[in-house]
Design an enzyme around this catalytic site. Structure first.
Site, mmCIF file in Angstrom:
data_model
loop_
_atom_site.group_PDB
_atom_site.id
_atom_site.type_symbol
_atom_site.label_atom_id
_atom_site.label_comp_id
_atom_site.label_asym_id
_atom_site.label_seq_id
_atom_site.Cartn_x
_atom_site.Cartn_y
_atom_site.Cartn_z
ATOM 1 N NE ARG A 47 2.019 24.722 92.123
ATOM 2 C CZ ARG A 47 1.537 23.392 91.743
ATOM 3 N NH1 ARG A 47 0.590 23.262 92.341
ATOM 4 N NH2 ARG A 47 1.660 22.638 91.036
ATOM 5 C CE1 TYR A 99 1.194 48.753 102.737
ATOM 6 C CE2 TYR A 99 0.529 46.123 101.756
ATOM 7 C CZ TYR A 99 1.788 47.977 101.353
ATOM 8 O OH TYR A 99 2.424 47.688 100.939
ATOM 9 C CG ASP A 171 -2.217 43.484 108.128
ATOM 10 O OD1 ASP A 171 -1.295 43.216 109.001
ATOM 11 O OD2 ASP A 171 -2.476 43.579 107.659
ATOM 12 C CE LYS A 196 5.998 45.602 104.714
ATOM 13 N NZ LYS A 196 4.713 45.840 104.877
HETATM 14 C C1 LIG Z 1 3.485 45.538 103.809
HETATM 15 C C2 LIG Z 1 2.149 45.342 104.008
HETATM 16 C C3 LIG Z 1 1.300 44.476 103.192
HETATM 17 C C4 LIG Z 1 1.577 43.393 102.396
HETATM 18 O O1 LIG Z 1 3.650 42.610 102.484
HETATM 19 P P1 LIG Z 1 3.736 42.607 101.086
HETATM 20 O O2 LIG Z 1 4.212 41.408 102.085
HETATM 21 O O3 LIG Z 1 4.736 43.590 101.079
HETATM 22 O O4 LIG Z 1 3.228 42.285 100.071
HETATM 23 C C5 LIG Z 1 0.183 44.583 104.049
HETATM 24 N N1 LIG Z 1 -0.296 44.434 105.531
HETATM 25 C C6 LIG Z 1 0.449 45.650 105.441
HETATM 26 C C7 LIG Z 1 -0.012 46.363 106.856
HETATM 27 C C8 LIG Z 1 1.366 45.705 104.761
HETATM 28 O O5 LIG Z 1 2.406 46.820 105.728
#
Ligand SMILES: *Cc1c(COP(=O)(O)O)cnc(C)c1O
Length: 381
Positions: A47, A99, A171, A196
């Protein structure tokens, strides 16, 4: 300085002390032997730390130009990890069109009295200065925004935030370090949903936060272990494997996105296209300044109403109708019920997300095939 394209291929390569494996081996062991009663090796418990997770964190930090990367189980966990650095009475500023999951997390944490949050339109200069006057502790920036591809000037908002003593987190999920470098523009933290573009193959859920300073990095690593939201070894292994082709994928996906945006822009059944690579887009100039390309995400509004939109979404054959983005395959989604379904209808309306909006994550297929598919679907309405 070695180019980032070279760095990501070299990351963790050829370091295996046991067998000289070229690719970093996968370490699934949950625990590691101590050398003596009071001497441990570089790893002790899964962890807290793990070689694959460690290697991925280092590779992303390197691409983003930060001191330390902390790998989390999901992108949401990465955002929540940063929130741990603040006390309940501290104010967090966030974009009103962030988001959907981020909006939900902040809203519900605020409802529980865990933090204070203010959602604002970060392109409204008066709203930004009024909000900064309230002395926030953290300013969250998401650019381009999801799903309307609105851009925020990272450099100027980070500078203004710093003046009032606020830390900033960007982000960077929509562009990846291949197209945007928020730390170099003044941000303190950059986070990703590695689900992503970084992993890029739609087979991992993961997240990462990169801190500009080692001190912030250490605090994040401490909290990630304390709360127990660190990422799994196999996910880290796959993500680093996916990241090796990030630049090559982004080049092709971006070229495809540009071709599709131009096609949609001219189409008579399309009301509006949101893509910062188009000269007509309000974000075009800023994208030229702070991004090294427009990226491979775009959205568009269909002429007509919900029924016409539904027809297009259900008629496409090559695009998978699914949320998420950044994989090698093209996806099409309906933000109202998918990515932004967690947002209250009023909040969605305020953010400008209409029931005729379709978002596309452009993949690696041949652009002509994607355009033909879109053309056939749009001809049905
Ligand atoms: C998908 C996404 C998130 C969240 O990520 P997860 O891996 O689904 O928890 C946060 N910010 C943006 C811009 C996203 O596209």
């Amino acid at each position: 300085m070695t180019d980032k394209r070279t760095k990501i291929i070299q990351a963790e390569i050829g370091d295996d002390p046991a067998y000289g494996a070229v690719n970093p081996p996968l370490y699934l062991s949950s625990t590691y032997r101590f050398k003596s009663i009071d001497e441990k090796g570089p790893f002790d418990y899964g962890r807290t730390s793990n070689p694959n997770r460690h290697g991925l964190g280092r590779a992303v930090a390197d691409l983003e130009g930060g001191a330390h990367g902390v790998v989390t189980a999901t992108g949401m966990a990465a955002i929540d990890l940063v929130l741990n650095l603040f006390k309940a009475d501290e104010l967090i500023l966030a974009p009103h069109d962030c988001y959907g999951g981020t909006h939900r997390l902040l809203t519900h944490r605020a409802e529980q009295g865990r933090l204070r949050v203010l959602f604002i339109d970060q392109n409204d200069a008066a709203a930004v200065s009024a909000a900064l006057a309230q002395k926030p502790s953290l300013v969250i920036i998401e650019t381009p925004s999801n799903p309307l591809m609105r851009l925020v000037d990272i450099k100027s908002l980070c500078a203004a935030s710093k003046k009032v003593g606020a830390l900033t987190m960007v982000d960077n999920t929509f562009l990846s370090p291949a197209r945007q470098q928020p730390l170099a523009l003044g941000a303190d933290f950059v986070m990703h949903s590695t689900t992503k573009y970084l992993n890029g193959h739609s087979d991992v859920i993961g997240g990462v936060v990169v801190a500009k300073t080692a001190e912030h990095g250490e605090r994040l690593a401490w909290w990630a272990n304390c709360v127990g939201i660190t990422g799994a070894p196999f996910d880290s292994y796959l993500t680093l494997r996916g990241m090796r082709t990030l630049f090559a994928r982004m080049d092709v996906q971006e070229a495809n996105a540009m071709a599709i945006a131009k096609f949609l822009h001219k189409h008579k059944k399309v009301e509006r296209v949101y893509y910062p690579g188009l000269k007509s887009d309000p974000g075009y100039k800023l994208a030229k300044k702070q991004q090294s390309g427009p990226g491979a995400m775009l959205s568009f509004e269909v002429k007509g109403g919900f029924e016409q939109t539904k027809t297009v979404l259900e008629a496409v054959k090559l695009f998978q109708m699914a949320p998420s983005l950044g994989g090698v395959e093209s996806l099409m989604c309906f933000p109202t019920t998918m990515t932004h379904g967690g947002m209250a209808p009023e909040a969605r309306e305020l953010a400008g997300i209409k029931d005729t909006l379709i978002r596309i994550s452009v993949g690696l297929e041949a652009a002509e095939d994607l355009i033909e598919d879109l053309s056939a679907s749009l001809s049905l309405i």
